[in-house]
Design a protein around this motif. Sequence first.
Motif, PDB file in Angstrom:
ATOM      1  N   ILE A  73       0.942  -0.838   0.297  1.00  0.00           N
ATOM      2  CA  ILE A  73       0.088   0.000   0.043  1.00  0.00           C
ATOM      3  C   ILE A  73       0.647   0.799  -0.091  1.00  0.00           C
ATOM      4  O   ILE A  73       2.038   1.122   0.729  1.00  0.00           O
ATOM      5  N   ASP A  74       0.394   2.191  -0.840  1.00  0.00           N
ATOM      6  CA  ASP A  74       1.301   3.423  -0.665  1.00  0.00           C
ATOM      7  C   ASP A  74       1.685   4.326   0.157  1.00  0.00           C
ATOM      8  O   ASP A  74       0.076   5.184   0.440  1.00  0.00           O
ATOM      9  N   THR A  75       1.846   3.764   1.486  1.00  0.00           N
ATOM     10  CA  THR A  75       2.008   4.818   2.628  1.00  0.00           C
ATOM     11  C   THR A  75       3.512   5.481   2.856  1.00  0.00           C
ATOM     12  O   THR A  75       4.540   5.331   1.804  1.00  0.00           O
ATOM     13  N   PRO A  76       3.828   6.244   4.215  1.00  0.00           N
ATOM     14  CA  PRO A  76       5.055   6.717   4.129  1.00  0.00           C
ATOM     15  C   PRO A  76       6.097   5.743   4.350  1.00  0.00           C
ATOM     16  O   PRO A  76       7.255   5.663   3.118  1.00  0.00           O
ATOM     17  N   LEU A  77       6.028   4.367   4.923  1.00  0.00           N
ATOM     18  CA  LEU A  77       5.979   3.709   5.511  1.00  0.00           C
ATOM     19  C   LEU A  77       7.017   2.908   3.298  1.00  0.00           C
ATOM     20  O   LEU A  77       8.530   2.295   3.700  1.00  0.00           O
ATOM     21  N   ALA A  78       5.676   2.585   2.659  1.00  0.00           N
ATOM     22  CA  ALA A  78       6.443   1.965   2.113  1.00  0.00           C
ATOM     23  C   ALA A  78       6.947   2.558   0.967  1.00  0.00           C
ATOM     24  O   ALA A  78       8.171   2.199   0.186  1.00  0.00           O
ATOM     25  N   ALA A  79       6.487   3.909   1.044  1.00  0.00           N
ATOM     26  CA  ALA A  79       8.121   4.634   0.014  1.00  0.00           C
ATOM     27  C   ALA A  79       9.326   5.036   0.717  1.00  0.00           C
ATOM     28  O   ALA A  79       9.963   4.862  -0.466  1.00  0.00           O
ATOM     29  N   ALA A  80       9.629   4.958   1.806  1.00  0.00           N
ATOM     30  CA  ALA A  80      11.065   4.487   1.996  1.00  0.00           C
ATOM     31  C   ALA A  80      11.093   3.373   1.823  1.00  0.00           C
ATOM     32  O   ALA A  80      12.209   3.218   1.228  1.00  0.00           O
ATOM     33  N   ALA A  81      10.105   2.174   2.034  1.00  0.00           N
ATOM     34  CA  ALA A  81      11.000   0.592   1.418  1.00  0.00           C
ATOM     35  C   ALA A  81      11.204   1.022  -0.417  1.00  0.00           C
ATOM     36  O   ALA A  81      11.962   0.139  -0.777  1.00  0.00           O
ATOM     37  N   LEU A  82      10.072   1.772  -1.246  1.00  0.00           N
ATOM     38  CA  LEU A  82      10.631   2.107  -2.562  1.00  0.00           C
ATOM     39  C   LEU A  82      11.170   3.012  -2.975  1.00  0.00           C
ATOM     40  O   LEU A  82      11.212   3.638  -4.415  1.00  0.00           O
ATOM     41  N   ALA A  83      12.231   3.426  -2.421  1.00  0.00           N
ATOM     42  CA  ALA A  83      13.012   4.749  -2.303  1.00  0.00           C
ATOM     43  C   ALA A  83      14.273   4.304  -3.936  1.00  0.00           C
ATOM     44  O   ALA A  83      14.017   5.656  -4.998  1.00  0.00           O
ATOM     45  N   ASP A  84      14.803   3.750  -3.819  1.00  0.00           N
ATOM     46  CA  ASP A  84      15.549   2.888  -4.808  1.00  0.00           C
ATOM     47  C   ASP A  84      14.423   3.086  -6.168  1.00  0.00           C
ATOM     48  O   ASP A  84      13.424   2.012  -6.404  1.00  0.00           O
ATOM     49  N   PRO A  85      14.832   3.357  -7.085  1.00  0.00           N
ATOM     50  CA  PRO A  85      14.407   3.426  -8.602  1.00  0.00           C
ATOM     51  C   PRO A  85      13.799   1.956  -9.320  1.00  0.00           C
ATOM     52  O   PRO A  85      12.508   1.071  -9.935  1.00  0.00           O
ATOM     53  N   GLU A  86      14.955   1.301  -9.043  1.00  0.00           N
ATOM     54  CA  GLU A  86      15.188  -0.018  -9.084  1.00  0.00           C
ATOM     55  C   GLU A  86      14.301  -1.060  -8.256  1.00  0.00           C
ATOM     56  O   GLU A  86      13.885  -1.949  -9.429  1.00  0.00           O
ATOM     57  N   THR A  87      14.155  -0.829  -6.912  1.00  0.00           N
ATOM     58  CA  THR A  87      13.484  -1.784  -6.279  1.00  0.00           C
ATOM     59  C   THR A  87      11.871  -1.666  -7.105  1.00  0.00           C
ATOM     60  O   THR A  87      11.528  -2.892  -6.319  1.00  0.00           O
TER      61      THR A  87
END
Length: 135
Positions: A73-87
């Motif tokens: 889910i698009d949350t601040p926690l997920a945003a941090a985990a998905l900060a790397d464009p490749e990931t």
Amino acid sequence: MFLGTRALLPILARSGRGAIVNVASIRGIVGGVNATAYCASKGAVRLFTKAVALECAALRNGVRVNSVHPGLIDTPLAAAALADPETAARRMAALPMARAGRADEIAAAILFAVGDAARYMTGAEIVIDGGTIAQ
């Protein structure tokens, strides 16, 4: 969740109706790498919900108990985990719907579960994961 249920359940039971919705995760249904403790805790939420649902049904107290199992889910926690464009690209490619869910999509499911339209639903798992565990 346990303490909240313990505090709320007698009040709901006295009223003769009510609903509890516990938020778990798809990781309470299927495992995940490097997430053993998280998976175990969400699996506990899943089975706690089912046990309380059956206890309430046996008591005929009018209280329904269900769980919601979000995926990514698009949350601040997920945003941090998905900060790397490749990931992020790799994670989105693995999702059948190719996107993260939104918080309002989870909220809508919870509103359904507590509403009268779900009055015959108890012990159920609402999975909102863009098709992830359907694979």
